[in-house]
Scaffold this active site. Structure first.
Site, PDB file in Angstrom:
ATOM      1  N   ASP A  11       0.873  -1.527   0.396  1.00  0.00           N
ATOM      2  CA  ASP A  11       0.448   0.168   0.277  1.00  0.00           C
ATOM      3  C   ASP A  11       1.104   1.621   0.032  1.00  0.00           C
ATOM      4  OD1 ASP A  11      -0.847   0.671   3.673  1.00  0.00           O
ATOM      5  OD2 ASP A  11       0.795  -0.443   2.657  1.00  0.00           O
ATOM      6  N   ASP A  16       6.838   1.018   2.128  1.00  0.00           N
ATOM      7  CA  ASP A  16       6.652   0.383   0.738  1.00  0.00           C
ATOM      8  C   ASP A  16       7.302   0.255   0.417  1.00  0.00           C
ATOM      9  OD1 ASP A  16       4.259   0.746   2.496  1.00  0.00           O
ATOM     10  OD2 ASP A  16       3.779  -0.877   2.113  1.00  0.00           O
ATOM     11  N   VAL A 141       2.341  -6.506   2.751  1.00  0.00           N
ATOM     12  CA  VAL A 141       2.947  -5.462   3.649  1.00  0.00           C
ATOM     13  C   VAL A 141       1.949  -4.365   4.055  1.00  0.00           C
ATOM     14  CG1 VAL A 141       5.117  -6.293   3.598  1.00  0.00           C
ATOM     15  CG2 VAL A 141       4.635  -4.013   1.872  1.00  0.00           C
ATOM     16  N   HIS A 259       9.320  -0.147   8.370  1.00  0.00           N
ATOM     17  CA  HIS A 259       8.101  -1.623   9.161  1.00  0.00           C
ATOM     18  C   HIS A 259       8.640  -2.635   7.679  1.00  0.00           C
ATOM     19  CE1 HIS A 259       6.134   0.817  11.191  1.00  0.00           C
ATOM     20  NE2 HIS A 259       5.638   1.288  10.655  1.00  0.00           N
ATOM     21  N   ASP A 260       7.902  -2.454   6.175  1.00  0.00           N
ATOM     22  CA  ASP A 260       7.922  -3.324   5.080  1.00  0.00           C
ATOM     23  C   ASP A 260       9.388  -3.330   4.830  1.00  0.00           C
ATOM     24  OD1 ASP A 260       4.821  -0.874   3.857  1.00  0.00           O
ATOM     25  OD2 ASP A 260       5.387  -2.851   6.011  1.00  0.00           O
TER      26      ASP A 260
HETATM   27  O1  RIB Z   1       1.931  -0.465  10.624  1.00  0.00           O
HETATM   28  C1  RIB Z   1       2.990   0.285   9.800  1.00  0.00           C
HETATM   29  C2  RIB Z   1       2.332  -0.104   8.518  1.00  0.00           C
HETATM   30  O2  RIB Z   1       1.233   0.679   8.408  1.00  0.00           O
HETATM   31  C3  RIB Z   1       3.224  -0.151   7.588  1.00  0.00           C
HETATM   32  O3  RIB Z   1       2.914  -1.628   6.065  1.00  0.00           O
HETATM   33  C4  RIB Z   1       3.111   0.740   6.741  1.00  0.00           C
HETATM   34  O4  RIB Z   1       3.504   0.879   5.337  1.00  0.00           O
HETATM   35  C5  RIB Z   1       1.479   0.698   6.785  1.00  0.00           C
HETATM   36  O5  RIB Z   1       0.542   0.258   5.685  1.00  0.00           O
HETATM   37 CA    CA Z   2       2.422  -0.822   4.270  1.00  0.00          CA
END
Ligand code: RIB
Ligand code: CA
Length: 331
Positions: A11, A16, A141, A259-260
């Site tokens: 997303d 991402d 993700v 995160h991703d």
């Molecule tokens: O909470 C973090 C996640 O939410 C990550 O994947 C960020 O890109 C959003 O999608």
């Molecule tokens: Ca994401």
């Protein structure tokens, strides 16, 4: 080490974008295709942002992009549940409202590669049902709507794939409510379907990602690499550090989780994650104050079978080192 053949589900979204770059540049990953989903932004924007990154990398001929679901499976049917786009927002000093993610990745030109006409859900079903057993790893993700819908259309894909490695959830961490992380909160039913589908599932939650933040000193070093990919990664993390400083300040104020990218990096070098344990994890879909929470059963003898490998920590320095190695073409 064999290459992981993956379908990435994004997303896009700043982290991402970094995940797509890591997957495309790593010699240990074969990025087969990308599915886009609603989440950080509406589907049209997450798809445009994904295509901009694909064009920056010059991989549009090889890596096709399949648009997926416009919204969650059922969560929007109850007014108070919809996560909304862009995760957290906040007006700074009563001024303009700032969101965690840009509407479009303005540092990259408008995409020229077009998305596929085929939708993500049927891409998953057709590709996986025509694959060898264990050929594909799915790496969602964003909200898990696409993967869950594919599992509803064709449950047999759960046994055909090698594994699902997803970014989402939290045991002692949350970011969208007191109980939930954005990807899971955005579509709790989808998350529960994926977590209980019977495939091997590895969860990369906030407990790991928020312990692997990249800081502004490292961003400065990323810019020095001087390539379009490294510059895009630096731009994305710079945006994240700015947003995190007022939305979700981390221990080191000039840092932010990616995160991703950490989720993809786990497939490249598994020891970037630590304390990975097989647990029983379920998602609250009750619509109450804990809606979308990933609930880990702490008992030695769980009522239901243990179903996911949950990463309770991450190694920040290994993640940072690997990110630089990938961007130097050595990862
Ligand atoms: O909470 C973090 C996640 O939410 C990550 O994947 C960020 O890109 C959003 O999608
Ligand atoms: Ca994401």
């Amino acid at each position: 080490m064999a290459t992981e053949k993956i379908i990435l589900d994004v997303d896009t979204g700043s982290d991402d974008a970094v995940a797509i770059i890591c997957a495309a540049l790593s010699s240990k990953i074969e990025l087969h295709s990308i599915c886009t989903v609603w989440g950080n932004r509406p589907l049209s924007q997450t798809t445009e942002n994904t295509l901009r990154v694909v064009d920056m990398l010059g991989i549009g001929e090889k890596v096709k992009v399949y648009p997926g679901c416009e919204t969650s499976m059922v969560a929007t049917l109850l007014a108070n549940r919809h996560a909304g786009y862009g995760g957290q927002r906040k007006s700074v000093n009563g001024g303009e409202e700032k969101s965690m993610h840009q509407e479009t990745i303005d540092e990259l030109p408008p995409a020229h590669t077009l998305p596929q006409d085929k939708r993500a859900v049927m891409h998953y079903v057709d590709t996986i049902m025509n694959s060898e057993d264990g050929e594909f790893t799915l790496v969602p993700v964003g909200p898990l709507t696409n993967v869950a819908m594919a599992l509803r259309v064709e449950p047999r894909i759960a046994k055909k794939i090698k594994q699902i490695v997803l970014m989402g959830g939290g045991c002692r961490r949350s970011n969208s409510t007191a109980a939930a992380e954005f990807n899971i909160w955005g579509d709790p039913e989808a998350a529960q379907i994926v977590m209980t589908c019977g495939a091997k599932v590895t969860v990369v939650p906030l407990d790991a990602t928020q312990n692997a933040c990249i800081n502004s000193d490292e961003v400065a070093e990323l810019y020095k690499l001087g390539t379009p990919a490294a510059t895009c990664v630096a731009d994305m993390i710079k945006h994240r550090i700015e947003a995190y400083s007022y939305l979700q300040p981390m221990d080191r104020l000039d840092s932010a989780p990616v995160h991703d990218a950490l989720t993809v990096c786990y497939l490249i070098q598994p020891d970037v994650l630590e304390q990975v344990e097989l647990v029983r994890c379920d998602v609250d879909i009750s619509g109450g104050i804990a809606d979308g929470q990933t609930i880990i059963d702490p008992r030695a003898y769980t009522d239901l079978p243990k179903n996911v490998n949950f990463a309770f920590f991450a190694n920040r320095d290994k993640f940072s080192d690997l990110l630089f190695k990938i961007l130097r073409g050595e990862g």
